[in-house]
Scaffold this motif. Structure first.
Motif, mmCIF file in Angstrom:
data_model
loop_
_atom_site.group_PDB
_atom_site.id
_atom_site.type_symbol
_atom_site.label_atom_id
_atom_site.label_comp_id
_atom_site.label_asym_id
_atom_site.label_seq_id
_atom_site.Cartn_x
_atom_site.Cartn_y
_atom_site.Cartn_z
ATOM 1 N N VAL A 192 2.189 12.444 2.854
ATOM 2 C CA VAL A 192 3.442 12.065 2.191
ATOM 3 C C VAL A 192 3.183 11.212 0.956
ATOM 4 N N SER A 193 3.604 11.746 -0.162
ATOM 5 C CA SER A 193 3.613 11.020 -1.433
ATOM 6 C C SER A 193 5.071 10.716 -1.774
ATOM 7 N N ILE A 194 5.327 9.532 -2.295
ATOM 8 C CA ILE A 194 6.699 9.152 -2.636
ATOM 9 C C ILE A 194 6.709 8.437 -3.975
ATOM 10 N N HIS A 227 4.839 1.704 2.520
ATOM 11 C CA HIS A 227 3.552 1.618 3.220
ATOM 12 C C HIS A 227 3.778 1.408 4.707
ATOM 13 N N GLU A 228 4.657 0.497 5.057
ATOM 14 C CA GLU A 228 4.946 0.226 6.464
ATOM 15 C C GLU A 228 5.519 1.460 7.154
ATOM 16 N N ALA A 229 6.275 2.260 6.410
ATOM 17 C CA ALA A 229 6.854 3.477 6.987
ATOM 18 C C ALA A 229 5.818 4.582 7.185
ATOM 19 N N GLY A 230 4.642 4.441 6.532
ATOM 20 C CA GLY A 230 3.565 5.399 6.736
ATOM 21 C C GLY A 230 3.227 6.282 5.562
ATOM 22 N N ALA A 231 3.820 6.040 4.377
ATOM 23 C CA ALA A 231 3.505 6.872 3.210
ATOM 24 C C ALA A 231 2.025 6.794 2.880
ATOM 25 N N ASP A 232 1.478 7.921 2.441
ATOM 26 C CA ASP A 232 0.056 7.968 2.077
ATOM 27 C C ASP A 232 -0.182 7.542 0.636
ATOM 28 N N ARG A 233 0.848 7.694 -0.198
ATOM 29 C CA ARG A 233 0.645 7.443 -1.630
ATOM 30 C C ARG A 233 1.968 7.062 -2.271
ATOM 31 N N GLY A 242 -0.617 -3.074 -6.008
ATOM 32 C CA GLY A 242 -1.835 -3.137 -5.210
ATOM 33 C C GLY A 242 -2.000 -4.466 -4.488
ATOM 34 N N ALA A 243 -1.510 -5.524 -5.113
ATOM 35 C CA ALA A 243 -1.593 -6.845 -4.483
ATOM 36 C C ALA A 243 -0.587 -6.998 -3.357
ATOM 37 N N ALA A 244 0.492 -6.211 -3.411
ATOM 38 C CA ALA A 244 1.573 -6.355 -2.433
ATOM 39 C C ALA A 244 1.374 -5.497 -1.192
ATOM 40 N N ALA A 245 0.692 -4.343 -1.328
ATOM 41 C CA ALA A 245 0.563 -3.422 -0.193
ATOM 42 C C ALA A 245 -0.706 -2.588 -0.345
ATOM 43 N N PRO A 246 -1.411 -2.351 0.764
ATOM 44 C CA PRO A 246 -2.647 -1.557 0.713
ATOM 45 C C PRO A 246 -2.361 -0.057 0.754
ATOM 46 N N ILE A 247 -1.647 0.422 -0.256
ATOM 47 C CA ILE A 247 -1.302 1.840 -0.335
ATOM 48 C C ILE A 247 -1.919 2.433 -1.584
ATOM 49 N N ASP A 248 -2.419 3.658 -1.481
ATOM 50 C CA ASP A 248 -2.951 4.336 -2.666
ATOM 51 C C ASP A 248 -1.826 4.526 -3.678
ATOM 52 N N THR A 249 -2.134 4.285 -4.940
ATOM 53 C CA THR A 249 -1.147 4.474 -6.000
ATOM 54 C C THR A 249 -1.582 5.615 -6.915
ATOM 55 N N GLN A 250 -0.562 6.214 -7.554
ATOM 56 C CA GLN A 250 -0.800 7.336 -8.459
ATOM 57 C C GLN A 250 -0.138 7.041 -9.799
ATOM 58 N N ALA A 289 -5.288 2.717 -18.154
ATOM 59 C CA ALA A 289 -4.973 1.331 -17.795
ATOM 60 C C ALA A 289 -4.622 1.225 -16.315
ATOM 61 N N GLY A 290 -3.863 2.211 -15.803
ATOM 62 C CA GLY A 290 -3.514 2.208 -14.395
ATOM 63 C C GLY A 290 -4.732 2.374 -13.505
ATOM 64 N N LEU A 291 -5.664 3.225 -13.910
ATOM 65 C CA LEU A 291 -6.885 3.408 -13.139
ATOM 66 C C LEU A 291 -7.737 2.148 -13.171
ATOM 67 N N LYS A 292 -7.778 1.475 -14.303
ATOM 68 C CA LYS A 292 -8.526 0.222 -14.395
ATOM 69 C C LYS A 292 -7.890 -0.876 -13.556
ATOM 70 N N ALA A 293 -6.591 -0.727 -13.271
ATOM 71 C CA ALA A 293 -5.882 -1.723 -12.454
ATOM 72 C C ALA A 293 -5.948 -1.395 -10.969
ATOM 73 N N GLY A 294 -6.606 -0.272 -10.623
ATOM 74 C CA GLY A 294 -6.822 0.006 -9.212
ATOM 75 C C GLY A 294 -6.218 1.285 -8.667
ATOM 76 N N ALA A 295 -5.479 2.046 -9.474
ATOM 77 C CA ALA A 295 -4.909 3.302 -8.972
ATOM 78 C C ALA A 295 -6.032 4.279 -8.622
ATOM 79 N N ARG A 296 -5.777 5.082 -7.599
ATOM 80 C CA ARG A 296 -6.759 6.096 -7.194
ATOM 81 C C ARG A 296 -6.401 7.474 -7.705
ATOM 82 N N TYR A 297 -5.126 7.800 -7.708
ATOM 83 C CA TYR A 297 -4.642 9.118 -8.115
ATOM 84 C C TYR A 297 -4.022 9.040 -9.502
#
Length: 381
Positions: free
Chosen positions: A134-136, A157-163, A186-194, A210-218
């Motif tokens: 699930v991506s949202i 993230h708490e609901a279970g989203a993957d991204r 990224g600081a607020a929740a351990p969820i992959d970002t796109q 810039a987003g990738l340098k800030a920690g996004a994976r996708y």
């Protein structure tokens, strides 16, 4: 923060790209583009919107049995029945598009944030209970308060989203502001970002980096940067920048980038600008005297990387700005050993012809110019 080494490119040419005003891909065309993307090494593709029905749905149904070739993501509104229908068809990856800014909630879906949080949780739970990836979205993040983005990230993230897709829907952010939002989430929740960056100010590729340098994976890209309004981050530009500037190899066969660009250009009926980075026809073209002179000695002098790396070709162009060295080289390529004293005459004529025709001078015309100059020189002797 260093760019991650487990990045995942997701191409959305077949969804956001096709939303370019005036562009419509047939089922056959979408199949050809999907084939080419997978052949080039793209491992995740957003393929379209099932709720459109018709030929769009027909194409999407053909993709169910291709999910072993790449992750194939289907896009949905925040409507339970839409998501359920895709899972019923057999899709393993679903995306749910939801706005987070107050303006988009009010004007686009006529709902409030209480509805948003409740709907996001319900849809995620339903899809996860059925085994889907699930991506949202958080759409219109430029006009969403960072504090609410963080709250929303925690909820999904708490609901279970993957991204969580961070969509700068109207391209209002600069690289600093986009990166700030990715880092805050990224600081607020351990969820992959796109990253999903639009190009309204010409910053989509910079914002993606810039987003990738800030920690996004996708991150999202489209072929030739097509998409709504001014388009999106360009697949070729981001892939090559990550490889050449940041030492991140995404496994894309860069030699296929030119052909992939040509395929989508023809399908969209929009020519690629000659100066389009990486894949434009002028990227490896050289005319001006100093540049061509340097290139003829060392091809690294005025090229950031060799054209063959991206399926391109080097060209030397005869025109108004050419110099003697290029004139001599172009004649030699046609089997003519030019006299040094005639190069100036030929150069003058090439420049005049280029101005008259408002364009380049074909090599065969240069050969004719040289022969006329040689004939005049012989007659005067």
């Amino acid at each position: 923060m260093a760019i991650r080494d487990d990045l995942i490119l997701e191409d959305t040419t077949l969804r956001d790209g096709e939303q370019t005003p005036g562009v419509a891909f047939s089922k056959e065309t979408k199949t050809k583009i999907l084939d080419a993307l997978i052949a080039a090494g793209v491992t995740s593709v957003e393929i379209g919107i099932p709720a459109m029905g018709g030929e769009e749905l027909d194409f999407i149904k053909t993709c169910v049995d291709r999910q072993d070739e790449a992750r194939l993501v289907v896009w949905h509104r925040g409507v339970r029945e839409d998501v359920e229908r895709s899972i019923d068809m057999g899709f393993k990856a679903v995306h749910i598009g939801l706005p987070t800014s107050a303006g988009h909630l009010k004007a686009s879906v006529r709902k409030d944030r209480t509805w948003l949080l409740s709907t996001a949780k319900d849809l995620i739970k339903m899809a996860k209970d059925r085994g889907a990836y699930v991506s949202i979205s958080a759409e219109d993040i430029a006009r969403t308060e960072i504090s609410f983005l963080q709250e929303y990230a925690g909820v999904v993230h708490e609901a279970g989203a993957d991204r969580l897709r961070l969509s700068d829907t109207v391209g209002l952010l600069g690289p600093e502001a986009y990166g700030e939002r990715v880092a805050a989430v990224g600081a607020a929740a351990p969820i992959d970002t796109q990253c999903h960056a639009h190009n309204d100010f010409g910053l989509a590729t910079a914002n993606t980096i810039a987003g990738l340098k800030a920690g996004a994976r996708y991150f999202h890209v489209t072929v030739n940067a097509i998409g709504e309004r001014a388009g999106m981050a360009d697949l070729a530009q981001v892939v090559v920048a990550l490889k050449k500037l940041y030492d991140r190899d995404l496994g894309i066969d860069m030699t296929k980038l030119k052909d992939l660009s040509r395929l989508v250009s023809q399908a969209a009926k929009h020519p690629v600008l000659p100066w389009q980075p990486v894949i434009g026809d002028n990227v490896f073209a050289h005319e001006s005297g100093i540049h061509a002179n340097g290139m003829l000695r060392d091809t690294s002098t005025f090229e950031p990387f060799p054209p063959e790396h991206v399926g391109g070709e080097r060209r030397y162009v005869l025109g108004k700005h050419s110099g003697r060295a290029l004139i001599a080289w172009a004649l030699e390529q046609q089997g003519i050993e030019p006299r040094e004293d005639l190069l100036g005459l030929c150069l003058d004529e090439v420049r005049h012809m280029s101005i008259r025709t408002a364009g380049a001078v074909p090599p065969e015309d240069l050969a004719d110019i040289y022969r006329r100059a040689l004939s005049r020189a012989g007659a005067a002797a």
